[in-house]
Write an enzyme that holds these catalytic residues in place. Structure first.
Site, short mmCIF file in Angstrom:
data_model
loop_
_atom_site.label_atom_id
_atom_site.label_comp_id
_atom_site.label_asym_id
_atom_site.label_seq_id
_atom_site.Cartn_x
_atom_site.Cartn_y
_atom_site.Cartn_z
N THR A 228 0.85 -1.20 0.00
CA THR A 228 0.00 0.00 0.00
C THR A 228 0.88 1.24 0.00
O THR A 228 2.02 1.22 0.47
CB THR A 228 -0.88 0.08 1.26
N ASP A 229 0.34 2.34 -0.52
CA ASP A 229 0.95 3.62 -0.23
C ASP A 229 0.78 3.84 1.28
O ASP A 229 -0.11 3.27 1.91
CB ASP A 229 0.29 4.75 -1.04
N TRP A 230 1.65 4.67 1.85
CA TRP A 230 1.69 4.80 3.30
C TRP A 230 0.38 5.35 3.85
O TRP A 230 -0.05 6.44 3.52
CB TRP A 230 2.87 5.69 3.69
#
Length: 811
Positions: A228-230
């Site tokens: 995932t993106d953060w």
């Protein structure tokens, strides 16, 4: 599964623990089984490994690393080999800092010039972006570590990026927004993909079965890891089902428990978790091998890497205007150097990609070593837009004494940054006013432009020379001066179109999505695909760039495998030419762009030298995506085969008949008149719905419903709770006040990290300090139940502390 024996030794809790981070940048380890942590670091154009306090906004300094030009800059080189060499050097530096996964390159399309993160992306064209990305990946992964292609997919605005729903038709999705990823994954063989924050047609990307399973895994055969993106995880179990192995950063085990409970409740099979664990283990084990080699050298040659950064900048600088051959500047010419960017270069973007350079060339220092006579320097303007007549006057006094004015202007760090979209396509007004004032005292002006994306240039008639350095990295200052002097012949060509006015852009009426969704009504007609098809005049076309020499194209020959032609350097200096292959279908049965880039090559030529060049056709040369058959098809027709110096400068053209796949025509042209004509600038909702095949969702917030996890903090403006409404007013006042007093960077931080954050982000980005049950209490307060919510927050906080104490005692 590769690691079945190892997985069988794990407890359910251990398997689930691997699915989210150990901390901000590291994955979880299992010491008893010899499973180590991986380190992930930002790094599209340089390594950003933070040694101490971690953040995802570029606030805290990272370890020194070479700051190469950004992707937007390197795309102008049109040189895949250069991209691979940069990737090679990035890989070396990642290994030196013991980074397993380098979070780049970013390959989202430049749908709109105002997207705040355009500086981090390659192009408006998926073929060019995909090829350049694949070259980076090959270079990075040649060292045994992993690249990470991002952000998958259709992440084309920064405003509300963590919750916006992108509405796009299937053909446009495949041809424009997924093709670059397809090339990067199939040709670059990236080991890691980062999912985007946004939703796609109603589902978050990392939970989107069509995107993650049907396309990425089944169709493309991808066997690597999705991260995932953060803070970009919404429903952890839904993400796992879609094949999202790793959630970052840590949630202190909270989402691992969601996975465990789902398995125990029979909602998902443990075998599904095992498959995800297997892919993650493969990434861990294959990327840590390099760190265990006894002969590994963790040092790299700083000067050698700096010189590559310089070479990369030199090959990517674009000469846009050269009236009266003012460039290259003659030896001994008296120059007045004006502009704050000459003193303090704008050489990289802002946000998570900020690199702490190993060294930084300075224009004023380099001028002292040049063959120009620099008669002085004046900043001329305030960097962040404040008007200062005194600085303008001082600059004009200096300009009067010079033969040529070197004017360094562009966009500043807080105008062009991750998390925010630009408000206009203009450069700051105080810089334009300075230019007008300088023109009154000296008409020999050469502008050196520094920015990572497209700007309007209503002032261009008042400059004789225009050199666009984009964001040219730590060695950019010297590279630009070498172009100005003629030591380097510029060979960069634009990887994006420069319209005359922002209102000319095809997505003008549909950018950004402000509340629930954003509609991609223009379809495939982004960038030059729109301007060329609609016959819309532009300032500078896609693929455009001048040289200090001239090139002649000749003798085109075409067969089923590709196109061959010759290029001759007809000038007096050595040069490089980026030749571009465009293909256009002559049939009007299926709506298409007038021409599309399908190949390119860069050729080095000495004066008078001729080379024969071949650009092969590949599987993407003639295809289109058919929404009836749900696959790629080829229309049987005659095709124009065009070789150009830019999209609007076609030098050679011929025709080729191509056999088709006999697929049914997917559209009724009377229902899609704007798409068939290419006039896609302002398409009605009815015609867009005809393209989609369904009604578009309501794009505005429902202000009557209580706020929930996926609503943003900005929506507190109409919350039932008075405290929430007051907090919103305080936040907006703080933003206004900080901008007013010149603290624009801090003001931006409010918008980036608070204003557009969904409430779930409070739990996802605080590393377990606030968990979802506590967030439930916060939402009660927001929705008008202050005392009940406050009591809930306190009660859940106490529970969290007890769990933490028990854990410490057990350890």
């Amino acid at each position: 599964m590769k690691y079945r024996d190892l997985i069988e030794k794990m407890t359910l809790e251990e398997k689930a623990s691997l699915m989210s981070g150990k901390d901000f940048w590291q994955t979880m380890d299992i010491e008893r089984l010899g499973i180590n942590s991986m380190f992930l670091a930002d790094g599209p154009h340089g390594i950003r490994k933070q040694a101490e306090a971690a953040d995802h906004l570029g606030l805290n300094e990272s370890l020194p690393a070479t700051c190469f030009p950004t992707a937007a800059t390197i795309a102008n080189s049109w040189n895949e080999q250069l991209g691979q060499t940069i990737g090679d050097y990035l890989g070396q530096e990642a290994v030196s800092q013991q980074v397993n996964v380098l979070l780049g390159p970013g390959i989202n399309m430049k749908r709109n010039p105002l997207c705040g993160r355009n500086f981090e992306y390659f192009s408006e064209d998926p073929y060019l972006a995909g090829k350049m990305a694949a070259s980076y990946i090959k270079g990075i992964q040649s060292h045994g570590i992993s690249a990470c292609v991002k952000h998958f997919a259709v992440n084309n605005q920064e405003e509300r990026r963590m919750s916006i729903d992108t509405i796009v038709d299937e053909r446009t999705l495949r041809e424009i927004y997924l093709t670059a990823f397809e090339i990067a994954i199939k040709e670059g063989k990236t080991k890691t993909v980062m999912s985007a924050y946004n939703m796609l047609n109603g589902a978050y990307t990392n939970e989107n079965i069509h995107l993650m399973r049907e396309i990425l895994r089944d169709e493309w055969g991808y066997e690597g890891v999705v991260v995932t993106d953060w803070g970009g995880s919404n429903d952890r179990v839904a993400g796992l089902i879609a094949g999202n192995e790793l959630e970052m950063p840590t949630t202190s085990g909270e989402t691992n428990q969601e996975i465990i409970q789902a398995i125990k409740a029979g909602k998902i099979e443990e075998e599904l978790l095992d498959e995800n664990v297997d892919r993650l283990l493969d990434l861990i084990f294959t990327t840590e091998v390099v760190f265990k080699e006894p002969s590994i050298d963790f040092d790299f040659d700083l000067e050698k890497h700096h010189m590559l950064a310089q070479k990369a900048a030199e090959e990517s600088i674009v000469l846009l205007k050269n009236e009266d051959n003012i460039l290259p500047l003659k030896k001994g010419v008296k120059v007045a150097t004006i502009g704050d960017f000459a003193q303090k270069a704008r050489y990289q973007g802002a946000g998570s990609s900020i690199v702490n350079p190993t060294k930084l060339d300075n224009t004023l220092d380099e001028l002292e070593r040049s063959e120009f006579v620099n008669i002085g320097f004046e900043p001329g303007f305030e960097r962040y837009g404040k008007k200062n007549q005194s600085k303008v006057d001082q600059a004009c006094v200096l300009a009067k004494k010079a033969d040529v004015v070197l004017l360094y202007i562009g966009l500043d760090e807080v105008t062009e940054a991750e998390g925010l979209d630009r408000s206009s396509m203009s450069i700051p007004e105080n810089q334009v006013e300075l230019l007008h004032a300088l023109y009154e005292v000296n008409e020999n002006i050469v502008v050196v432009l520094s920015c990572g994306s497209v700007v309007e240039m209503p002032w261009i008639n008042k400059v004789k020379g225009l050199v666009h350095g984009y964001l040219s990295g730590q060695a950019g200052a010297k590279a630009i001066l070498r172009v100005l002097s003629g030591e380097v012949n510029p060979s960069g060509k634009l990887a994006e179109t420069y319209p005359i006015h922002y209102a000319d852009t095809p997505s003008y009426h549909q950018f950004p999505g402000k509340e629930v969704s954003v509609e991609y009504r223009e379809g495939i007609f982004i960038g030059y695909r729109y301007y060329d098809t609609a016959n819309k005049e532009v300032l500078f076309p896609f693929g455009y760039g001048l040289s200090y020499t001239t090139f002649k194209y000749d003798t085109i020959n075409i067969n089923k495998d590709g196109v061959t032609f010759t290029i001759t350097n007809t000038g007096h200096v050595v040069g490089m030419e980026a030749a571009q292959l465009y293909i256009g279908c002559k049939s009007d049965k299926i709506w298409r762009a007038k021409k599309e880039l399908k190949g390119f090559t860069k050729v080095f030529l000495k004066p008078g030298e001729t080379k024969t060049v071949t650009i092969p056709f590949d599987d993407k040369a003639f295809r289109y995506f058919n929404v009836k058959t749900n696959k790629w098809e080829i229309e049987e027709a005659d095709y124009s085969i065009m070789i150009g110096a830019s999209s609007s400068d076609i030098r050679l053209e011929s025709s080729l008949f191509v056999e088709g796949t006999n697929a049914p025509i997917p559209y009724e042209n009377n229902k899609l008149p704007s798409y068939y004509s290419g006039q896609a600038h302002q398409i009605s909702v009815e015609e867009f719905e005809n393209l989609l095949g369904y009604r578009v969702p309501v794009s505005t917030w429902d202000r009557t419903k209580p706020l929930g996890y996926n609503d943003t903090i900005a929506q507190c403006q109409y919350a039932k709770g008075a405290l929430a409404r007051f907090a919103f007013k305080l936040m907006t006042f703080s933003h206004w006040f900080l901008r007013k007093i010149g603290k624009r960077e801090t003001a931006n931080l409010i918008m980036m990290s608070v204003y557009h954050m969904p409430f779930r982000g409070i739990a996802r980005m605080t590393g377990g300090i606030i968990n979802m049950p506590m967030l439930d209490g916060i939402l009660m307060i927001v929705n008008g139940k202050f005392f009940k919510g406050l009591n809930h927050v306190i009660k859940e906080r106490k529970k969290l502390r007890k769990v933490a104490k028990r854990k410490v005692a057990l350890d």
